[in-house]
Scaffold this motif. Structure first.
Motif, PDB file in Angstrom:
ATOM      1  N   PRO A  11       1.525   2.451 -14.544  1.00 51.78           N
ATOM      2  CA  PRO A  11       0.306   1.705 -14.175  1.00 51.78           C
ATOM      3  C   PRO A  11       0.229   1.432 -12.669  1.00 51.78           C
ATOM      4  CG  PRO A  11       1.361   0.713 -16.089  1.00 51.78           C
ATOM      5  CD  PRO A  11       2.297   1.769 -15.588  1.00 51.78           C
ATOM      6  N   PHE A  12       1.377   1.193 -12.020  1.00 53.13           N
ATOM      7  CA  PHE A  12       1.364   0.942 -10.568  1.00 53.13           C
ATOM      8  C   PHE A  12       1.003   2.226  -9.810  1.00 53.13           C
ATOM      9  CE2 PHE A  12       4.309  -2.196 -12.362  1.00 53.13           C
ATOM     10  CZ  PHE A  12       3.686  -3.359 -11.922  1.00 53.13           C
ATOM     11  N   ALA A  13       1.468   3.367 -10.330  1.00 54.77           N
ATOM     12  CA  ALA A  13       1.134   4.658  -9.705  1.00 54.77           C
ATOM     13  C   ALA A  13      -0.357   4.932  -9.864  1.00 54.77           C
ATOM     14  CB  ALA A  13       1.955   5.770 -10.338  1.00 54.77           C
ATOM     15  N   GLU A  14      -0.882   4.623 -11.057  1.00 52.45           N
ATOM     16  CA  GLU A  14      -2.317   4.856 -11.298  1.00 52.45           C
ATOM     17  C   GLU A  14      -3.162   3.980 -10.376  1.00 52.45           C
ATOM     18  OE1 GLU A  14      -3.520   7.379 -13.108  1.00 52.45           O
ATOM     19  OE2 GLU A  14      -1.393   7.862 -13.329  1.00 52.45           O
ATOM     20  N   ASP A  15      -2.732   2.717 -10.188  1.00 53.80           N
ATOM     21  CA  ASP A  15      -3.443   1.806  -9.275  1.00 53.80           C
ATOM     22  C   ASP A  15      -3.423   2.351  -7.856  1.00 53.80           C
ATOM     23  OD1 ASP A  15      -4.181   0.024 -11.121  1.00 53.80           O
ATOM     24  OD2 ASP A  15      -2.732  -1.548 -10.580  1.00 53.80           O
ATOM     25  N   PRO A 318      20.264   1.807   0.009  1.00 58.51           N
ATOM     26  CA  PRO A 318      20.659   0.523   0.608  1.00 58.51           C
ATOM     27  C   PRO A 318      19.667  -0.590   0.253  1.00 58.51           C
ATOM     28  CG  PRO A 318      19.691   1.958   2.269  1.00 58.51           C
ATOM     29  CD  PRO A 318      19.681   2.734   0.998  1.00 58.51           C
ATOM     30  N   VAL A 319      19.487  -0.833  -1.027  1.00 58.40           N
ATOM     31  CA  VAL A 319      18.610  -1.913  -1.505  1.00 58.40           C
ATOM     32  C   VAL A 319      19.385  -2.670  -2.582  1.00 58.40           C
ATOM     33  CG1 VAL A 319      16.481  -0.581  -1.098  1.00 58.40           C
ATOM     34  CG2 VAL A 319      17.524  -0.521  -3.371  1.00 58.40           C
ATOM     35  N   LYS A 320      18.961  -3.917  -2.842  1.00 59.85           N
ATOM     36  CA  LYS A 320      19.673  -4.697  -3.869  1.00 59.85           C
ATOM     37  C   LYS A 320      19.175  -4.331  -5.258  1.00 59.85           C
ATOM     38  CE  LYS A 320      20.738  -8.896  -1.280  1.00 59.85           C
ATOM     39  NZ  LYS A 320      19.598  -9.195  -0.385  1.00 59.85           N
ATOM     40  N   ASP A 321      17.855  -4.148  -5.363  1.00 61.99           N
ATOM     41  CA  ASP A 321      17.274  -3.939  -6.680  1.00 61.99           C
ATOM     42  C   ASP A 321      16.280  -2.774  -6.618  1.00 61.99           C
ATOM     43  OD1 ASP A 321      15.651  -4.055  -8.951  1.00 61.99           O
ATOM     44  OD2 ASP A 321      16.044  -6.193  -9.221  1.00 61.99           O
ATOM     45  N   ALA A 322      16.715  -1.642  -7.164  1.00 52.28           N
ATOM     46  CA  ALA A 322      15.894  -0.425  -7.067  1.00 52.28           C
ATOM     47  C   ALA A 322      14.617  -0.537  -7.897  1.00 52.28           C
ATOM     48  CB  ALA A 322      16.710   0.782  -7.513  1.00 52.28           C
ATOM     49  N   ASP A 323      14.623  -1.411  -8.900  1.00 49.00           N
ATOM     50  CA  ASP A 323      13.413  -1.640  -9.699  1.00 49.00           C
ATOM     51  C   ASP A 323      12.309  -2.203  -8.811  1.00 49.00           C
ATOM     52  OD1 ASP A 323      15.034  -1.739 -12.518  1.00 49.00           O
ATOM     53  OD2 ASP A 323      12.845  -1.747 -12.788  1.00 49.00           O
ATOM     54  N   ASN A 324      12.681  -3.267  -8.061  1.00 48.82           N
ATOM     55  CA  ASN A 324      11.703  -3.899  -7.160  1.00 48.82           C
ATOM     56  C   ASN A 324      11.255  -2.918  -6.088  1.00 48.82           C
ATOM     57  OD1 ASN A 324      11.994  -6.241  -8.553  1.00 48.82           O
ATOM     58  ND2 ASN A 324      13.385  -7.204  -7.087  1.00 48.82           N
ATOM     59  N   PHE A 325      12.230  -2.158  -5.563  1.00 51.57           N
ATOM     60  CA  PHE A 325      11.923  -1.209  -4.487  1.00 51.57           C
ATOM     61  C   PHE A 325      10.935  -0.147  -4.988  1.00 51.57           C
ATOM     62  CE2 PHE A 325      13.154   2.791  -2.200  1.00 51.57           C
ATOM     63  CZ  PHE A 325      12.602   2.450  -0.972  1.00 51.57           C
ATOM     64  N   ALA A 326      11.193   0.383  -6.185  1.00 53.87           N
ATOM     65  CA  ALA A 326      10.331   1.444  -6.736  1.00 53.87           C
ATOM     66  C   ALA A 326       8.911   0.924  -6.947  1.00 53.87           C
ATOM     67  CB  ALA A 326      10.923   1.961  -8.040  1.00 53.87           C
ATOM     68  N   GLN A 327       8.809  -0.324  -7.397  1.00 50.07           N
ATOM     69  CA  GLN A 327       7.485  -0.921  -7.622  1.00 50.07           C
ATOM     70  C   GLN A 327       6.780  -1.174  -6.285  1.00 50.07           C
ATOM     71  OE1 GLN A 327       7.457  -3.983 -10.612  1.00 50.07           O
ATOM     72  NE2 GLN A 327       5.605  -4.908  -9.785  1.00 50.07           N
ATOM     73  N   TRP A 328       7.545  -1.657  -5.318  1.00 50.95           N
ATOM     74  CA  TRP A 328       7.008  -1.929  -3.971  1.00 50.95           C
ATOM     75  C   TRP A 328       6.464  -0.640  -3.342  1.00 50.95           C
ATOM     76  CZ3 TRP A 328       8.885  -0.010   0.741  1.00 50.95           C
ATOM     77  CH2 TRP A 328       8.420  -0.645   1.901  1.00 50.95           C
ATOM     78  N   LEU A 329       7.185   0.464  -3.563  1.00 53.11           N
ATOM     79  CA  LEU A 329       6.728   1.755  -3.019  1.00 53.11           C
ATOM     80  C   LEU A 329       5.312   2.084  -3.486  1.00 53.11           C
ATOM     81  CD1 LEU A 329       9.884   4.050  -3.492  1.00 53.11           C
ATOM     82  CD2 LEU A 329       8.781   3.537  -1.314  1.00 53.11           C
ATOM     83  N   LEU A 330       5.022   1.716  -4.725  1.00 56.57           N
ATOM     84  CA  LEU A 330       3.715   2.029  -5.306  1.00 56.57           C
ATOM     85  C   LEU A 330       2.662   0.976  -4.993  1.00 56.57           C
ATOM     86  CD1 LEU A 330       5.024   3.199  -8.791  1.00 56.57           C
ATOM     87  CD2 LEU A 330       4.083   4.678  -7.001  1.00 56.57           C
ATOM     88  N   GLU A 331       3.111  -0.283  -4.940  1.00 59.85           N
ATOM     89  CA  GLU A 331       2.150  -1.380  -4.776  1.00 59.85           C
ATOM     90  C   GLU A 331       1.814  -1.678  -3.333  1.00 59.85           C
ATOM     91  OE1 GLU A 331       3.873  -4.750  -6.976  1.00 59.85           O
ATOM     92  OE2 GLU A 331       1.888  -4.936  -7.885  1.00 59.85           O
ATOM     93  N   GLU A 332       2.830  -1.557  -2.469  1.00 54.06           N
ATOM     94  CA  GLU A 332       2.620  -2.086  -1.114  1.00 54.06           C
ATOM     95  C   GLU A 332       2.826  -1.089   0.019  1.00 54.06           C
ATOM     96  OE1 GLU A 332       4.363  -5.964  -0.407  1.00 54.06           O
ATOM     97  OE2 GLU A 332       4.490  -6.246  -2.590  1.00 54.06           O
ATOM     98  N   PHE A 333       3.492   0.025  -0.279  1.00 53.53           N
ATOM     99  CA  PHE A 333       3.843   0.921   0.820  1.00 53.53           C
ATOM    100  C   PHE A 333       3.022   2.210   0.781  1.00 53.53           C
ATOM    101  CE2 PHE A 333       6.386   4.346   2.703  1.00 53.53           C
ATOM    102  CZ  PHE A 333       6.594   3.810   3.967  1.00 53.53           C
ATOM    103  N   ASN A 334       2.722   2.735   1.962  1.00 47.69           N
ATOM    104  CA  ASN A 334       2.266   4.130   2.042  1.00 47.69           C
ATOM    105  C   ASN A 334       2.489   4.621   3.462  1.00 47.69           C
ATOM    106  OD1 ASN A 334      -0.453   4.360   3.647  1.00 47.69           O
ATOM    107  ND2 ASN A 334      -0.666   2.512   2.381  1.00 47.69           N
ATOM    108  N   LEU A 335       2.708   5.895   3.581  1.00 49.32           N
ATOM    109  CA  LEU A 335       2.865   6.518   4.895  1.00 49.32           C
ATOM    110  C   LEU A 335       1.683   7.482   5.032  1.00 49.32           C
ATOM    111  CD1 LEU A 335       4.877   6.718   7.321  1.00 49.32           C
ATOM    112  CD2 LEU A 335       5.918   8.668   6.145  1.00 49.32           C
ATOM    113  N   ASN A 336       0.744   7.126   5.860  1.00 54.72           N
ATOM    114  CA  ASN A 336      -0.498   7.908   5.973  1.00 54.72           C
ATOM    115  C   ASN A 336      -1.108   8.219   4.608  1.00 54.72           C
ATOM    116  OD1 ASN A 336      -0.346   7.915   8.728  1.00 54.72           O
ATOM    117  ND2 ASN A 336       0.874   9.808   8.773  1.00 54.72           N
ATOM    118  N   HIS A 337      -1.247   7.185   3.820  1.00 55.16           N
ATOM    119  CA  HIS A 337      -1.889   7.289   2.493  1.00 55.16           C
ATOM    120  C   HIS A 337      -1.090   8.120   1.491  1.00 55.16           C
ATOM    121  CE1 HIS A 337      -5.223   5.206   4.238  1.00 55.16           C
ATOM    122  NE2 HIS A 337      -5.245   6.098   5.210  1.00 55.16           N
TER     123      HIS A 337
END
Ligand SMILES: Cc1ncc(COP(=O)(O)O)c(C=O)c1O
Length: 386
Positions: A11-15, A318-337
């Motif tokens: 669902p985060f990827a679809e968003d 080098p992250v504490k929680d890869a679950d949060n990181f993976a979700q953050w990648l989809l919800e909050e991060f992008n590199l040139n879209h």
């Protein structure tokens, strides 16, 4: 039921896609390799008037043809030793149901294919993990580690060869050692061999079905999904020389009536795929693997083991929680879209706390996309703060 770590972030990827972000899917073993034309044509060019049920165990003709395919891989079986299933997934579920009762135990080297957790839960069976480590390239732990875990409730050892998510390939010697303990303790050795063709560096795959005197213990799980890039066909099979196992699995197969008829037609035709198709695919995957691993190794703090088969790797980040990181990648991060979707690895373990800083990456995309994906990962790690 546990969620699938491979699909739970969809669902985060679809968003993200709705927001105009291009998402590179490294989370799922869905290859971009073309399905053999011969399989697609078999579905297109037929004049079926009634789309009927198939036989529960699969047609005699398809199972006969499968024996010819296996012979080419030095596996000698007869058609009656095969039950055709709706994907390797159903083959696993039927196998668990056929050989285990609720509360029984299955020993599995971890990390393992995440859905083994789901199939065990669905069957009321307890997973007892044997831990393999990234530092040792996920090599099989010493056999004594398996023996220590065997109890009165243990019914089977389950391996995935070559391994998803580690890419680990079991040596002939390791299969022989496992064969020895399953015989000694009268257990089943289930070998999930859906990635049989995907073996690199000139190594050879050794099937449990090749092991002498293991007839009553060996159960092989197979699928057309990865072999022919036919994940959507949903066809697989169970192979065993143990008549009771096959007779019991057949009852499960009868209860669900049959596998889908069009997919069976495609799978039968796919058996005519020339060797050159696989040769080209292997060259492509080796190139992708080499590119991915070399690029990941260049990122500070990232640890990765080199896979010898299948098309996945586990990367420690080098992250504490890869679950949060993976979700953050989809919800909050992008590199040139653009961003990436990865599978957090904790779901590939049954031991709580393990794999929490790891992700599984599938190298099922073309080289340029993999290069871009690692660039995105690197940029993300530079600014991520957990
Ligand atoms: C190791 C392993 N076994 C079984 C399966 C199930 O495959 P399918 O149900 O598509 O045949 C998969 C799918 O990714 C897998 O990776």
């Amino acid at each position: 039921m546990p969620e699938s770590p491979i699909r739970k972030l969809v669902p985060f990827a679809e968003d993200a896609k709705k927001r105009g972000i291009n998402v590179f899917h490294l989370n799922i073993g869905q290859p971009d390799i073309k399905t053999p034309q011969i399989a697609l044509n078999a579905v297109k060019n037929n004049n079926i008037e009634v789309l009927s049920y198939a036989r529960s165990e699969g047609s005699e003709k398809y199972r006969e043809k499968l024996t010819t395919y296996y012979k080419k891989h030095a596996v000698n079986i007869i058609a009656d030793e095969i039950i055709v299933t709706t994907g390797g997934s159903e083959a696993l579920l039927f196998t668990f149901g056929s050989i285990m009762d609720p509360d029984d135990e299955v020993i599995i080297p971890e990390p393992f294919y995440a859905n083994y957790n789901g199939f065990s839960t669905a069957s009321g069976v307890k997973v007892v993990p044997v831990i393999s480590k990234i530092e040792n390239n996920f090599a099989l732990p010493p056999i004594e580690e398996f023996e220590k875990l065997i109890t009165k409730k243990t019914k089977a050892i389950l391996i995935c060869n070559p391994g998803n998510p580690t890419g680990y390939l079991y040596s002939k010697d390791e299969i022989k050692k496992l064969a020895k303990i399953v015989k000694k303790h009268d257990l089943f050795l289930i070998s999930d061999e859906v990635y049989r063709e995907f073996v690199y560096d000139g190594l050879t795959h050794h099937s449990v079905m090749q092991e002498p005197n293991l007839e009553q213990h060996a159960i092989m799980i197979d699928s057309v999904s990865k072999r022919y890039s036919m994940c959507g066909a949903r066809i697989g099979c169970i192979v065993s020389k143990n008549k009771e196992v096959i007779a019991t699995a057949l009852k499960f197969a009868q209860a669900r009536l049959s596998s889908p008829t069009y997919a069976l037609i495609a799978s039968e035709a796919a058996l005519e795929t020339p060797q050159s198709y696989f040769d080209d695919v292997i060259i492509e995957y080796v190139d992708r693997r080499n590119t991915l691993i070399a690029e990941l190794q260049k990122i500070d703090g990232v640890k990765v083991a080199k896979p010898k088969g299948a098309f996945y790797c586990i990367a420690e980040l080098p992250v504490k929680d890869a679950d949060n990181f993976a979700q953050w990648l989809l919800e909050e991060f992008n590199l040139n879209h653009e961003t990436i979707m990865v599978a957090p690895a904790a779901g590939f373990y049954s031991t709580k706390g393990l794999g929490s800083n790891q992700v599984r990456i599938a190298y099922v995309l073309k080289k340029e996309d993999l290069l871009r994906s690692v660039e995105i990962l690197k940029a993300a790690l530079e600014i991520y703060n957990d």
